[in-house]
Design a protein around this motif. Structure first.
Motif, PDB file in Angstrom:
ATOM      1  N   ALA A 120       0.897  -1.156   0.115  1.00  0.00           N
ATOM      2  CA  ALA A 120       0.103   0.009   0.069  1.00  0.00           C
ATOM      3  C   ALA A 120       0.907   1.368  -0.083  1.00  0.00           C
ATOM      4  O   ALA A 120       0.566   2.252  -0.656  1.00  0.00           O
ATOM      5  CB  ALA A 120      -0.904   0.108   1.236  1.00  0.00           C
ATOM      6  N   THR A 121       1.996   1.172   0.869  1.00  0.00           N
ATOM      7  CA  THR A 121       2.845   2.449   0.852  1.00  0.00           C
ATOM      8  C   THR A 121       3.412   2.728  -0.399  1.00  0.00           C
ATOM      9  O   THR A 121       3.519   3.712  -1.077  1.00  0.00           O
ATOM     10  CB  THR A 121       3.926   2.050   1.759  1.00  0.00           C
ATOM     11  OG1 THR A 121       3.365   1.684   3.067  1.00  0.00           O
ATOM     12  CG2 THR A 121       4.950   3.324   1.934  1.00  0.00           C
TER      13      THR A 121
ATOM     14  N   ARG B  17       0.532  12.124  -0.655  1.00  0.00           N
ATOM     15  CA  ARG B  17       1.414  12.809   0.340  1.00  0.00           C
ATOM     16  C   ARG B  17       1.395  11.717   1.411  1.00  0.00           C
ATOM     17  O   ARG B  17       0.397  11.245   1.835  1.00  0.00           O
ATOM     18  CB  ARG B  17       1.113  14.011   0.899  1.00  0.00           C
ATOM     19  CG  ARG B  17      -0.283  14.137   1.164  1.00  0.00           C
ATOM     20  CD  ARG B  17      -0.748  15.593   1.464  1.00  0.00           C
ATOM     21  NE  ARG B  17      -2.081  15.749   1.942  1.00  0.00           N
ATOM     22  CZ  ARG B  17      -2.396  15.730   3.444  1.00  0.00           C
ATOM     23  NH1 ARG B  17      -1.558  15.358   4.026  1.00  0.00           N
ATOM     24  NH2 ARG B  17      -3.451  15.862   3.637  1.00  0.00           N
ATOM     25  N   GLN B  18       2.671  11.447   2.267  1.00  0.00           N
ATOM     26  CA  GLN B  18       2.792  10.937   3.429  1.00  0.00           C
ATOM     27  C   GLN B  18       2.194   9.496   3.181  1.00  0.00           C
ATOM     28  O   GLN B  18       1.292   8.889   3.471  1.00  0.00           O
ATOM     29  CB  GLN B  18       1.832  11.497   4.618  1.00  0.00           C
ATOM     30  CG  GLN B  18       2.408  12.547   5.008  1.00  0.00           C
ATOM     31  CD  GLN B  18       1.628  13.289   6.075  1.00  0.00           C
ATOM     32  OE1 GLN B  18       0.474  12.863   6.639  1.00  0.00           O
ATOM     33  NE2 GLN B  18       2.576  14.262   6.925  1.00  0.00           N
ATOM     34  N   PRO B  19       2.905   8.681   1.948  1.00  0.00           N
ATOM     35  CA  PRO B  19       2.503   7.286   1.772  1.00  0.00           C
ATOM     36  C   PRO B  19       2.341   6.154   2.628  1.00  0.00           C
ATOM     37  O   PRO B  19       1.401   5.478   2.683  1.00  0.00           O
ATOM     38  CB  PRO B  19       3.637   6.901   0.689  1.00  0.00           C
ATOM     39  CG  PRO B  19       4.628   7.748   0.836  1.00  0.00           C
ATOM     40  CD  PRO B  19       4.302   9.131   1.388  1.00  0.00           C
ATOM     41  N   LEU B  20       3.214   6.304   3.707  1.00  0.00           N
ATOM     42  CA  LEU B  20       2.930   5.338   4.856  1.00  0.00           C
ATOM     43  C   LEU B  20       1.751   5.649   5.634  1.00  0.00           C
ATOM     44  O   LEU B  20       0.951   4.579   5.983  1.00  0.00           O
ATOM     45  CB  LEU B  20       4.354   5.546   5.756  1.00  0.00           C
ATOM     46  CG  LEU B  20       4.148   4.436   6.957  1.00  0.00           C
ATOM     47  CD1 LEU B  20       4.030   3.025   6.409  1.00  0.00           C
ATOM     48  CD2 LEU B  20       5.675   4.723   7.795  1.00  0.00           C
ATOM     49  N   ALA B  21       1.531   6.857   6.084  1.00  0.00           N
ATOM     50  CA  ALA B  21       0.423   7.097   6.525  1.00  0.00           C
ATOM     51  C   ALA B  21      -0.891   6.687   5.928  1.00  0.00           C
ATOM     52  O   ALA B  21      -1.959   6.355   6.307  1.00  0.00           O
ATOM     53  CB  ALA B  21       0.101   8.756   6.924  1.00  0.00           C
ATOM     54  N   ALA B  22      -0.718   6.881   4.574  1.00  0.00           N
ATOM     55  CA  ALA B  22      -1.896   6.611   3.541  1.00  0.00           C
ATOM     56  C   ALA B  22      -2.096   5.163   3.562  1.00  0.00           C
ATOM     57  O   ALA B  22      -3.462   4.355   3.820  1.00  0.00           O
ATOM     58  CB  ALA B  22      -1.777   6.945   2.043  1.00  0.00           C
ATOM     59  N   ALA B  23      -1.144   4.207   3.659  1.00  0.00           N
ATOM     60  CA  ALA B  23      -1.045   2.777   3.723  1.00  0.00           C
ATOM     61  C   ALA B  23      -1.661   2.421   5.224  1.00  0.00           C
ATOM     62  O   ALA B  23      -2.536   1.349   5.255  1.00  0.00           O
ATOM     63  CB  ALA B  23       0.322   2.179   3.543  1.00  0.00           C
TER      64      ALA B  23
ATOM     65  N   GLN C 110      -8.813  10.962   4.582  1.00  0.00           N
ATOM     66  CA  GLN C 110      -7.442  11.611   5.078  1.00  0.00           C
ATOM     67  C   GLN C 110      -7.179  12.844   4.267  1.00  0.00           C
ATOM     68  O   GLN C 110      -6.138  13.672   4.885  1.00  0.00           O
ATOM     69  CB  GLN C 110      -6.324  10.630   4.550  1.00  0.00           C
ATOM     70  CG  GLN C 110      -5.084  11.004   5.167  1.00  0.00           C
ATOM     71  CD  GLN C 110      -3.937  10.372   4.271  1.00  0.00           C
ATOM     72  OE1 GLN C 110      -4.237  10.119   3.104  1.00  0.00           O
ATOM     73  NE2 GLN C 110      -2.604  10.275   4.647  1.00  0.00           N
ATOM     74  N   GLY C 111      -7.709  13.341   3.400  1.00  0.00           N
ATOM     75  CA  GLY C 111      -7.549  14.691   2.590  1.00  0.00           C
ATOM     76  C   GLY C 111      -7.203  14.464   1.368  1.00  0.00           C
ATOM     77  O   GLY C 111      -6.771  15.412   0.622  1.00  0.00           O
ATOM     78  N   THR C 112      -6.893  13.096   0.845  1.00  0.00           N
ATOM     79  CA  THR C 112      -6.644  12.977  -0.622  1.00  0.00           C
ATOM     80  C   THR C 112      -7.664  13.129  -1.604  1.00  0.00           C
ATOM     81  O   THR C 112      -9.057  12.957  -1.141  1.00  0.00           O
ATOM     82  CB  THR C 112      -6.189  11.312  -0.603  1.00  0.00           C
ATOM     83  OG1 THR C 112      -5.052  11.061   0.185  1.00  0.00           O
ATOM     84  CG2 THR C 112      -5.584  11.166  -1.930  1.00  0.00           C
ATOM     85  N   SER C 113      -7.544  13.567  -2.590  1.00  0.00           N
ATOM     86  CA  SER C 113      -8.425  13.852  -3.826  1.00  0.00           C
ATOM     87  C   SER C 113      -9.073  12.557  -4.161  1.00  0.00           C
ATOM     88  O   SER C 113      -8.531  11.477  -4.127  1.00  0.00           O
ATOM     89  CB  SER C 113      -7.726  14.666  -5.002  1.00  0.00           C
ATOM     90  OG  SER C 113      -7.002  13.634  -5.559  1.00  0.00           O
ATOM     91  N   LEU C 114     -10.460  12.711  -4.501  1.00  0.00           N
ATOM     92  CA  LEU C 114     -11.263  11.716  -5.122  1.00  0.00           C
ATOM     93  C   LEU C 114     -10.543  10.884  -5.969  1.00  0.00           C
ATOM     94  O   LEU C 114     -10.374   9.682  -6.137  1.00  0.00           O
ATOM     95  CB  LEU C 114     -12.667  11.955  -5.012  1.00  0.00           C
ATOM     96  CG  LEU C 114     -13.552  10.678  -5.566  1.00  0.00           C
ATOM     97  CD1 LEU C 114     -13.591   9.612  -4.414  1.00  0.00           C
ATOM     98  CD2 LEU C 114     -15.018  11.110  -5.965  1.00  0.00           C
ATOM     99  N   THR C 115     -10.105  11.708  -6.947  1.00  0.00           N
ATOM    100  CA  THR C 115      -9.403  11.040  -8.175  1.00  0.00           C
ATOM    101  C   THR C 115      -8.196  10.215  -7.912  1.00  0.00           C
ATOM    102  O   THR C 115      -7.997   9.151  -8.365  1.00  0.00           O
ATOM    103  CB  THR C 115      -8.926  12.124  -9.058  1.00  0.00           C
ATOM    104  OG1 THR C 115     -10.151  12.846  -9.682  1.00  0.00           O
ATOM    105  CG2 THR C 115      -8.252  11.610 -10.362  1.00  0.00           C
ATOM    106  N   SER C 116      -7.289  10.966  -6.900  1.00  0.00           N
ATOM    107  CA  SER C 116      -6.138  10.015  -6.606  1.00  0.00           C
ATOM    108  C   SER C 116      -6.532   8.775  -5.571  1.00  0.00           C
ATOM    109  O   SER C 116      -6.104   7.818  -5.901  1.00  0.00           O
ATOM    110  CB  SER C 116      -5.225  10.842  -5.818  1.00  0.00           C
ATOM    111  OG  SER C 116      -4.704  11.959  -6.446  1.00  0.00           O
ATOM    112  N   GLY C 117      -7.509   8.975  -5.116  1.00  0.00           N
ATOM    113  CA  GLY C 117      -8.221   7.884  -4.193  1.00  0.00           C
ATOM    114  C   GLY C 117      -8.658   6.660  -5.013  1.00  0.00           C
ATOM    115  O   GLY C 117      -8.293   5.383  -4.659  1.00  0.00           O
ATOM    116  N   ILE C 118      -9.339   7.062  -6.122  1.00  0.00           N
ATOM    117  CA  ILE C 118      -9.922   6.038  -6.847  1.00  0.00           C
ATOM    118  C   ILE C 118      -8.595   5.325  -7.677  1.00  0.00           C
ATOM    119  O   ILE C 118      -8.491   4.279  -7.922  1.00  0.00           O
ATOM    120  CB  ILE C 118     -10.818   6.465  -7.976  1.00  0.00           C
ATOM    121  CG1 ILE C 118     -11.973   7.121  -7.310  1.00  0.00           C
ATOM    122  CG2 ILE C 118     -11.292   5.605  -9.093  1.00  0.00           C
ATOM    123  CD1 ILE C 118     -12.923   7.899  -8.138  1.00  0.00           C
TER     124      ILE C 118
END
Length: 326
Positions: free
Chosen positions: A206-207, A216-222, A256-264
């Motif tokens: 995921a990271t 941004r902050q890929p580990l936190a996103a993972a 988390q604050g990531t845009s919907l496009t990036s999340g998809i």
């Protein structure tokens, strides 16, 4: 008219009607989602096309580690019940279930794994024992999913502890694994280690996906993605959980604050790589488990399968990573 409907309901039953309704909902979701989010999906695919391929390959390695460690945890759990199986054989049996899960909904692959691992057990109640091992595995894994809802995790762990206590007082083979967990602390630690490694592989994957897409902050996103996958696995209404996994990741990252496009984009990329690894692992498992007329034929098939697998990976890696560097 009412009599006819009552007769149809009596023949089909409530479960049949509920299953049909669930299928209709899944079909509606699969058809409606692209229409409702078409422009978002197109933008997400465009984002994926610009992703860093090196990070995506590292994500594949993370998934491979996770699958192998999960297979080892199944081997460990079945060992509690007296079953003896090598690591390679355990990976093959686990991989066959992964292949089934890719094409069949409702996690039918878990039933395949239970059946395959049950074959190595010495007692007659093999399926019962193997099913108990699977339950013990789930209870042990509950505490190793980051940010998993605490109430659910505590409930599962409590069930596991209760089962271990009950197991000491009953001879039923369903509780063999729980009984072993309560008696052999070293074996329990070994099981938890494999589960932790599987979770770490998912976290690394995921990271890497988040880093590849510039989140941004890929580990936190993972750390957010991994528990969302566990929640999504509770609703396996489509083959391979197509759509459900991507949606869960997108919603978790958006919170988390990531845009919907990036999340998809992250959801699509994550699920695509995970599926690709599961397919390769599953096909290799079928080649390993398939019956052969002779040992020589088995060696030839394994050699050919390994060669094609290596060449395919090398070609894909060269096309996506090495060629752009030239």
């Amino acid at each position: 008219m009412n009599a006819a409907l009552a007769q149809i309901q009596a023949r089909i039953g409530r479960r049949g009607i509920a299953a049909a309704a669930l299928v209709l909902v899944a079909l509606f979701a699969s058809v409606a989602t692209p229409q409702l989010l078409g422009h978002r999906v197109a933008a997400a695919l465009e984002t994926i096309s610009t992703a860093d391929a090196k990070w995506l390959w590292l994500a594949g390695v993370g998934f491979l580690v996770s699958v192998a460690a999960s297979a080892a945890s199944w081997r460990c759990a079945i060992g509690f019940c007296g079953g003896r199986v090598g690591l390679t054989e355990a990976c093959a049996r686990y991989g066959a279930g992964s292949l089934v899960n890719t094409f069949v909904p409702f996690r039918a692959g878990d039933a395949v794994r239970i059946g395959l691992f049950a074959r190595v057990l010495p007692n007659r109640e093999r399926l019962q024992t193997s099913g108990g091992a699977f339950a013990a595995l789930g209870a042990a894994a509950a505490g190793y999913v980051p940010l998993w809802p605490l109430l659910v995790a505590a409930g599962l762990v409590a069930v596991g502890i209760g089962a271990a206590i009950v197991a000491r007082r009953t001879p039923s083979h369903l509780f063999d694994a729980f009984r072993a967990l309560g008696q052999d602390h070293t074996a329990a630690i070994r099981l938890v280690t494999w589960i932790a490694l599987a979770t770490a592989g998912q976290l690394a994957a995921a990271t890497a996906v988040a880093a590849a897409l510039g989140i941004r902050q890929p580990l936190a996103a993972a750390v957010i993605i991994v528990p969302s996958l566990s929640i999504a696995s509770l609703l396996p209404i489509t083959p391979g959980n197509v759509g459900v996994t991507s949606a869960a990741i997108a919603m978790a990252l958006q919170a988390q604050g990531t845009s919907l496009t990036s999340g998809i984009a992250a959801g699509i990329a994550f699920h695509a790589i995970e599926t690709a690894v599961g397919l390769m692992f599953g096909v290799a498992s079928l080649v390993w488990l398939a019956p052969y007329p002779s040992p020589a034929a088995r060696r030839v098939a394994l050699l050919a399968g390994t060669g094609s697998w290596v060449l395919g990976i090398a070609g894909a890696f060269s096309a996506t990573v090495l060629v752009p560097l030239v």
